[in-house]
Motif scaffolding. Structure first.
Motif, PDB file in Angstrom:
ATOM      1  N   GLU A  11       5.943   2.082 -13.050  1.00  0.00           N
ATOM      2  CA  GLU A  11       5.233   1.814 -11.790  1.00  0.00           C
ATOM      3  C   GLU A  11       4.133   2.849 -11.561  1.00  0.00           C
ATOM      4  OE1 GLU A  11       5.476  -0.672  -9.858  1.00  0.00           O
ATOM      5  OE2 GLU A  11       7.466  -1.546 -10.032  1.00  0.00           O
ATOM      6  N   SER A  12       4.421   4.104 -11.830  1.00  0.00           N
ATOM      7  CA  SER A  12       3.408   5.143 -11.635  1.00  0.00           C
ATOM      8  C   SER A  12       2.240   4.942 -12.587  1.00  0.00           C
ATOM      9  CB  SER A  12       4.012   6.542 -11.868  1.00  0.00           C
ATOM     10  OG  SER A  12       4.782   6.924 -10.757  1.00  0.00           O
ATOM     11  N   ILE A  13       2.550   4.658 -13.845  1.00  0.00           N
ATOM     12  CA  ILE A  13       1.487   4.477 -14.832  1.00  0.00           C
ATOM     13  C   ILE A  13       0.651   3.250 -14.481  1.00  0.00           C
ATOM     14  CG2 ILE A  13       1.091   3.838 -17.259  1.00  0.00           C
ATOM     15  CD1 ILE A  13       3.332   5.825 -17.998  1.00  0.00           C
ATOM     16  N   ALA A  14       1.316   2.164 -14.082  1.00  0.00           N
ATOM     17  CA  ALA A  14       0.572   0.953 -13.713  1.00  0.00           C
ATOM     18  C   ALA A  14      -0.318   1.223 -12.505  1.00  0.00           C
ATOM     19  CB  ALA A  14       1.552  -0.180 -13.421  1.00  0.00           C
ATOM     20  N   THR A  15       0.203   1.947 -11.524  1.00  0.00           N
ATOM     21  CA  THR A  15      -0.591   2.231 -10.317  1.00  0.00           C
ATOM     22  C   THR A  15      -1.829   3.054 -10.666  1.00  0.00           C
ATOM     23  OG1 THR A  15       1.330   2.121  -8.870  1.00  0.00           O
ATOM     24  CG2 THR A  15      -0.553   3.384  -8.066  1.00  0.00           C
ATOM     25  N   LEU A  16      -1.661   4.088 -11.472  1.00  0.00           N
ATOM     26  CA  LEU A  16      -2.828   4.909 -11.841  1.00  0.00           C
ATOM     27  C   LEU A  16      -3.826   4.087 -12.657  1.00  0.00           C
ATOM     28  CD1 LEU A  16      -1.502   8.487 -12.665  1.00  0.00           C
ATOM     29  CD2 LEU A  16      -1.937   7.398 -10.477  1.00  0.00           C
ATOM     30  N   ARG A  50       0.820  -1.217   0.000  1.00  0.00           N
ATOM     31  CA  ARG A  50       0.000   0.000   0.000  1.00  0.00           C
ATOM     32  C   ARG A  50       0.854   1.267   0.000  1.00  0.00           C
ATOM     33  NH1 ARG A  50      -5.552  -1.049   3.387  1.00  0.00           N
ATOM     34  NH2 ARG A  50      -5.959  -3.110   2.528  1.00  0.00           N
ATOM     35  N   PHE A  51       1.936   1.234   0.763  1.00  0.00           N
ATOM     36  CA  PHE A  51       2.799   2.419   0.763  1.00  0.00           C
ATOM     37  C   PHE A  51       3.503   2.587  -0.581  1.00  0.00           C
ATOM     38  CE2 PHE A  51       1.879   2.545   5.232  1.00  0.00           C
ATOM     39  CZ  PHE A  51       1.965   3.892   5.550  1.00  0.00           C
ATOM     40  N   ALA A  52       3.837   1.468  -1.219  1.00  0.00           N
ATOM     41  CA  ALA A  52       4.441   1.567  -2.551  1.00  0.00           C
ATOM     42  C   ALA A  52       3.464   2.224  -3.521  1.00  0.00           C
ATOM     43  CB  ALA A  52       4.837   0.184  -3.068  1.00  0.00           C
ATOM     44  N   GLN A  53       2.188   1.843  -3.418  1.00  0.00           N
ATOM     45  CA  GLN A  53       1.177   2.452  -4.281  1.00  0.00           C
ATOM     46  C   GLN A  53       1.137   3.974  -4.039  1.00  0.00           C
ATOM     47  OE1 GLN A  53      -2.838   0.893  -3.676  1.00  0.00           O
ATOM     48  NE2 GLN A  53      -3.000   0.405  -5.849  1.00  0.00           N
ATOM     49  N   MET A  54       1.139   4.351  -2.771  1.00  0.00           N
ATOM     50  CA  MET A  54       1.156   5.795  -2.467  1.00  0.00           C
ATOM     51  C   MET A  54       2.433   6.454  -2.990  1.00  0.00           C
ATOM     52  SD  MET A  54      -0.628   6.127   1.289  1.00  0.00           S
ATOM     53  CE  MET A  54      -0.078   4.628   2.096  1.00  0.00           C
ATOM     54  N   GLY A  55       3.547   5.728  -2.890  1.00  0.00           N
ATOM     55  CA  GLY A  55       4.805   6.267  -3.415  1.00  0.00           C
ATOM     56  C   GLY A  55       4.743   6.479  -4.918  1.00  0.00           C
ATOM     57  N   HIS A  56       4.136   5.522  -5.627  1.00  0.00           N
ATOM     58  CA  HIS A  56       4.033   5.677  -7.087  1.00  0.00           C
ATOM     59  C   HIS A  56       3.131   6.863  -7.443  1.00  0.00           C
ATOM     60  CE1 HIS A  56       6.213   2.051  -7.106  1.00  0.00           C
ATOM     61  NE2 HIS A  56       5.207   1.199  -6.996  1.00  0.00           N
ATOM     62  N   ILE A  57       2.116   7.091  -6.627  1.00  0.00           N
ATOM     63  CA  ILE A  57       1.268   8.277  -6.859  1.00  0.00           C
ATOM     64  C   ILE A  57       2.076   9.549  -6.579  1.00  0.00           C
ATOM     65  CG2 ILE A  57      -0.832   9.499  -6.191  1.00  0.00           C
ATOM     66  CD1 ILE A  57      -2.045   6.773  -5.442  1.00  0.00           C
ATOM     67  N   GLY A 113      10.188  16.458  -9.342  1.00  0.00           N
ATOM     68  CA  GLY A 113      10.227  15.247 -10.149  1.00  0.00           C
ATOM     69  C   GLY A 113       9.891  14.016  -9.344  1.00  0.00           C
ATOM     70  N   ALA A 114      10.602  12.942  -9.587  1.00  0.00           N
ATOM     71  CA  ALA A 114      10.228  11.643  -9.017  1.00  0.00           C
ATOM     72  C   ALA A 114      11.482  10.812  -8.769  1.00  0.00           C
ATOM     73  CB  ALA A 114       9.301  10.918  -9.992  1.00  0.00           C
ATOM     74  N   GLU A 115      11.277   9.622  -8.244  1.00  0.00           N
ATOM     75  CA  GLU A 115      12.406   8.713  -8.022  1.00  0.00           C
ATOM     76  C   GLU A 115      13.061   8.362  -9.354  1.00  0.00           C
ATOM     77  OE1 GLU A 115      10.659   6.494  -4.045  1.00  0.00           O
ATOM     78  OE2 GLU A 115      10.174   5.777  -6.037  1.00  0.00           O
ATOM     79  N   ASP A 116      14.383   8.357  -9.372  1.00  0.00           N
ATOM     80  CA  ASP A 116      15.141   8.123 -10.605  1.00  0.00           C
ATOM     81  C   ASP A 116      14.807   9.147 -11.683  1.00  0.00           C
ATOM     82  OD1 ASP A 116      16.614   5.963  -9.730  1.00  0.00           O
ATOM     83  OD2 ASP A 116      15.071   4.512 -10.270  1.00  0.00           O
ATOM     84  N   ASP A 117      14.256  10.273 -11.295  1.00  0.00           N
ATOM     85  CA  ASP A 117      13.811  11.277 -12.266  1.00  0.00           C
ATOM     86  C   ASP A 117      13.763  12.634 -11.577  1.00  0.00           C
ATOM     87  OD1 ASP A 117      12.838  12.444 -14.513  1.00  0.00           O
ATOM     88  OD2 ASP A 117      10.986  11.264 -14.620  1.00  0.00           O
ATOM     89  N   VAL A 118      14.932  13.081 -11.120  1.00  0.00           N
ATOM     90  CA  VAL A 118      15.024  14.266 -10.271  1.00  0.00           C
ATOM     91  C   VAL A 118      15.222  15.491 -11.152  1.00  0.00           C
ATOM     92  CG1 VAL A 118      16.252  15.322  -8.363  1.00  0.00           C
ATOM     93  CG2 VAL A 118      16.015  12.836  -8.462  1.00  0.00           C
ATOM     94  N   ALA A 130      -4.089  12.672 -16.278  1.00  0.00           N
ATOM     95  CA  ALA A 130      -2.775  12.497 -15.649  1.00  0.00           C
ATOM     96  C   ALA A 130      -1.947  11.494 -16.449  1.00  0.00           C
ATOM     97  CB  ALA A 130      -2.938  12.022 -14.204  1.00  0.00           C
ATOM     98  N   LEU A 131      -2.571  10.390 -16.849  1.00  0.00           N
ATOM     99  CA  LEU A 131      -1.855   9.381 -17.635  1.00  0.00           C
ATOM    100  C   LEU A 131      -1.420   9.952 -18.987  1.00  0.00           C
ATOM    101  CD1 LEU A 131      -4.074   6.256 -16.836  1.00  0.00           C
ATOM    102  CD2 LEU A 131      -1.630   6.509 -16.298  1.00  0.00           C
ATOM    103  N   GLY A 132      -2.233  10.843 -19.555  1.00  0.00           N
ATOM    104  CA  GLY A 132      -1.871  11.465 -20.827  1.00  0.00           C
ATOM    105  C   GLY A 132      -0.599  12.288 -20.711  1.00  0.00           C
ATOM    106  N   ILE A 133      -0.481  13.024 -19.622  1.00  0.00           N
ATOM    107  CA  ILE A 133       0.730  13.837 -19.427  1.00  0.00           C
ATOM    108  C   ILE A 133       1.927  12.945 -19.107  1.00  0.00           C
ATOM    109  CG2 ILE A 133       1.788  15.668 -18.044  1.00  0.00           C
ATOM    110  CD1 ILE A 133      -0.419  16.605 -19.993  1.00  0.00           C
ATOM    111  N   LEU A 134       1.719  11.929 -18.281  1.00  0.00           N
ATOM    112  CA  LEU A 134       2.834  11.031 -17.947  1.00  0.00           C
ATOM    113  C   LEU A 134       3.318  10.287 -19.198  1.00  0.00           C
ATOM    114  CD1 LEU A 134       1.563   9.543 -14.550  1.00  0.00           C
ATOM    115  CD2 LEU A 134       3.323  11.284 -14.881  1.00  0.00           C
ATOM    116  N   GLY A 135       2.392   9.915 -20.068  1.00  0.00           N
ATOM    117  CA  GLY A 135       2.767   9.231 -21.302  1.00  0.00           C
ATOM    118  C   GLY A 135       3.504  10.164 -22.254  1.00  0.00           C
ATOM    119  N   TRP A 136       2.986  11.388 -22.377  1.00  0.00           N
ATOM    120  CA  TRP A 136       3.663  12.390 -23.201  1.00  0.00           C
ATOM    121  C   TRP A 136       5.080  12.619 -22.684  1.00  0.00           C
ATOM    122  CZ3 TRP A 136       5.667  17.011 -21.369  1.00  0.00           C
ATOM    123  CH2 TRP A 136       6.153  17.898 -22.350  1.00  0.00           C
TER     124      TRP A 136
END
Lengths: 506, 506
Positions: free
Chosen positions: B52-57, A20-27, A246-251, B30-36
């Motif tokens: 991971e972010s795209i899969a979670t959303l 669940r925390f991973a899901q929140m992290g991905h969001i 940004g995000a993890e591995d994407d700073v 949100a997925l449209g922007i992440l994909g772009w």
């Protein structure tokens, strides 16, 4: 005697929590990119659509955190004696306690009130009109105090500590008060000494522009690579207000280029790179888990200020950087306007002023001290908002010798309070203190450190920070991370030594 | 007799549904922007974090759609006789039926199989090795057929129609077969006629580069503004494969610049702008609701092809564009290499070839016909995958007179089948047919249309498309939208007239 080994059910509860925390992290990562995009790429007409997307993701994330099963899982969960798992479970409980401590009715009221107040603040600041802001700011403060009380009650903290704990877990007013009191005693003398010292050493004139934006950006990239930024896991772009996001591995860091001055963008890139190196250095095996996050705002600011102030505003760094800068921007490295000495003097120039974000290194803490004194008194009910302007201006005069004649140059200048960010200000100066302390320790561990910096070699510095700060993520408190790295808990001594050495020639 | 007025409970169920679908719509944005971002901005090292972010959303969005309460709400909901609300509820039921028709076990199996197959396809295409792909492609086809059967059973459609319906709601194999049969009968003669006609008119040589990328991008922006792209609600960027993506009020198109050829990027920008104008023209009051979405892939492709093929590859457009292009790229407008005639002849040059994505306007449908014949036979179990290469090559020879000697130039060239996109191919040519039909109708309604285009004035064209296509969103079927706009359901006549007129001088 060791505790009993955790049951299968307790371990399973922990595993469920990690998912669940991973899901929140991905969001959180998705929100990081959407926020970055809003500040750098988004066309103006998309503001409403983007706000809806961000609000929806935030609501979904909050829904996962406050799901009724969550409290039961957190109670039931247990882990074996892996210290990282223990710390992760501890962090899960901490962030959950924060999230559920304030009733959602109050969260919503605060969000609405601070949005309104932030809008009004833009006008009030422009019009220099504190009175017009007072009712809305009072509403924000009242709601913040109510939330702080609720959070404090749930977490066993005073209201101000509950606010502080949101930005800087574990830091308390009782830790800050004596340190900031000492700073406020010594700072006026220090600043006077720095100005005396500066009068004896004329600051030479810097090369004037215009400087090509693309060339400044290329220079920014060179500097990022030099300090160790991993360009395969981050970017540099442009935004109105520089930030690291940004995000993890994407700073992703941003800056803003001026035609006539390259130093602001350059030092900004180095500052944000300090933040970014922290994010890029967090342990990948704990990505998207609470224990894998950066520890807090003080430590984060310590990383940006260590890079910018401690390292890159040094004469050693400028000795290496000056010819690189001149070459990148089409200057003549032999012209004194491009010399290391000129650059160094420019980036360490002292000039007391009214505006915090424009302040130099040595007057900056004065701005923070005043805000900290004001916000603790306001949150703790020892002062009325009506008395803020006079009290603010009095303390600016005490510490900087300046007379504030317009509130837009005083208590109206910052967005923090109108937007509901109370308890944030002290982390700037706590970060500056920690930066100085970490730098001393790194230099103790490697006496050749500044020599290496003078050759543009950041390898050993980055390696030291990786080991002593970045890799530890949220596995320990700020206090313990600093104590383990430097031999002492956070304190003002190294910072004061640094300021005296750099600015007063002591 | 009118139906009974809906009950309060039925209206309330509809309101609840609009909130849930809005939430899904905001996630889609949100997925449209992440994909772009992934295609344009993302650093390479972020691929895993982004996935991971795209899969979670996607999982959260799917969870909202398949929530057990959803079916009950859809059953219970009713609306008053507002036709848009009626259509919205109809669309809600349709997309829900699609989402729940295939068991999640099968969705997951397909996702895994197509990921594996797509990876293998990249190697198989490079190595020209159909045999190595056969086992994985068989797995994808088998799972696709299983899903098509499940979906067909739930929706009352044949398996192929169930696949088609995902991309182009309401379109059926029975509508397509006779039309494509007629095309396949006429096309070989048409192409022969076009080549004869071309032999009699030498294609003049185009200006050679190198053309500055920034100048090409500026030209792209000029063209976007000319056709009516709202730059405050969209962007133009660069990606390896051009696309139109992004979000509501934030429509982002991409292109790719070549140093030595500006026409590909330019025509690509105009193609994607056609898609973008559709998205920007969808009714804002129905944003984030199913009825507010674009109708389907045929109509979407009709908008890009109307803009690119029907309008911007015309002599009239090139008469206006040629001096604009020359000026933007530093050419001499009086040099024949930059003339309207040269540009027009270049963008209407016919050259039968093996590769679909490189095909000219008149040979393109031959590629589609072959793929449509193959995929219907494969899905309907009338052909074995083992026989695909020979059957594919035979039909290419029939229609284009070309002998495919390597499968990488034949049935291995496209990503669609390996990635699980079966039922998509016909929408390209259906779109081309509709584009021609819409253009004829627009010109009937405004005989001065092409004169206006010849002055770079797109106002009345855009206004016509807004009224007859864009503003209708998903409030009616593709068939009804086309019939209302043109007086007849989609058919091949206008398309064949267009091809004969442009390419055979008839």
């Amino acid at each position: 005697m060791p505790d009993a080994a955790p049951t299968t059910a307790a371990l399973a509860a922990y595993e469920t929590l990690t998912r669940r925390f991973a899901q929140m992290g991905h969001i959180t990562n998705a929100l990081g990119i959407l926020g970055w995009d809003r500040a750098t790429m988004m066309p103006s007409g998309a503001a409403h659509s983007r706000a809806e997307s961000i609000a929806t993701l935030s609501v979904l994330q909050h829904g996962i955190m406050t799901d009724p099963e969550m409290a039961g899982l957190l109670d039931a969960a247990d882990v074996a004696d892996d210290p990282w798992k223990v710390a992760n479970l501890h962090e899960m409980r901490r962030v959950h306690a924060h999230a559920v401590a304030v009733p959602s009715r109050l969260v919503e009221a605060m969000s609405r009130a601070s949005s309104r107040c932030e809008m009004a603040w833009r006008t009030a600041r422009r019009d220099n009109d504190f009175a017009s802001l007072l009712p809305l700011l009072t509403e924000v403060l009242d709601l913040t105090r109510e939330a702080a009380q609720a959070k404090g009650a749930a977490l066993g903290l005073s209201p101000y500590d509950a606010l502080l704990d949101q930005y800087d877990p574990g830091t308390r007013q009782d830790d800050i008060d004596p340190v900031f009191h000492r700073l406020s005693t010594e700072l006026p003398g220090l600043i006077a000494g720095a100005l005396d010292h500066q009068r004896a050493h004329r600051v030479p004139t810097l090369a004037r522009g215009p400087f090509d934006t693309a060339a400044q950006a290329a220079l920014g990239h060179t500097m990022m690579r030099t300090v160790g930024f991993d360009m395969s896991r981050g970017r540099l772009d442009v935004s109105l207000h520089p930030f690291c996001g940004g995000a993890e591995d994407d700073v992703r860091i941003t800056t803003r280029y001026e035609d006539g001055n390259f130093l602001n963008a350059l030092m900004g890139v180095l500052h944000e790179s300090g933040h970014a190196l922290y994010e890029q250095g967090l342990p990948r095996e704990w990505h998207a888990q609470p224990v894998g996050a950066a520890r807090g705002m003080s430590l984060h600011e310590s990383q940006s200020l260590l890079m910018e102030m401690q390292i890159c505003r040094s004469h050693e760094f400028m000795t290496w950087a000056a010819p690189v800068v001149a070459r990148a921007l089409g200057g003549d490295a032999d012209d004194p306007a491009w010399s290391a000495d000129t650059l160094y003097r420019q980036v360490t120039r002292v000039h007391p002023g009214f505006i915090r974000v424009d302040a130099d290194e040595i007057t900056y803490p004065a701005h923070i001290l005043v805000r900290y004194e004001m916000e603790t008194a306001l949150i703790n009910g020892q002062m009325s908002l009506r008395d803020l302007p006079a009290a603010f201006n009095e303390r600016i005069h005490d510490l900087l010798g300046l007379t504030v004649k317009e509130d837009r140059l005083g208590c109206l200048q910052d967005i923090h309070w109108p937007s509901g960010a109370w308890g944030y200000f002290p982390t700037y100066t706590l970060g500056a203190m920690i930066a100085a302390q970490l730098r001393e320790a790194a230099q103790r561990d490697n006496p050749a450190l500044m020599e290496e910096i003078g050759r543009g070699d950041f390898t050993s510095l980055l390696s030291w920070l990786r080991t002593h700060v970045h890799h530890r993520a949220s596995s320990a408190s700020t206090r313990d991370i600093v104590a383990d790295a430097t031999g002492a808990p956070p304190g003002p001594d190294a910072y004061l030594r640094h300021l005296r050495g750099r600015y007063c020639g002591e």
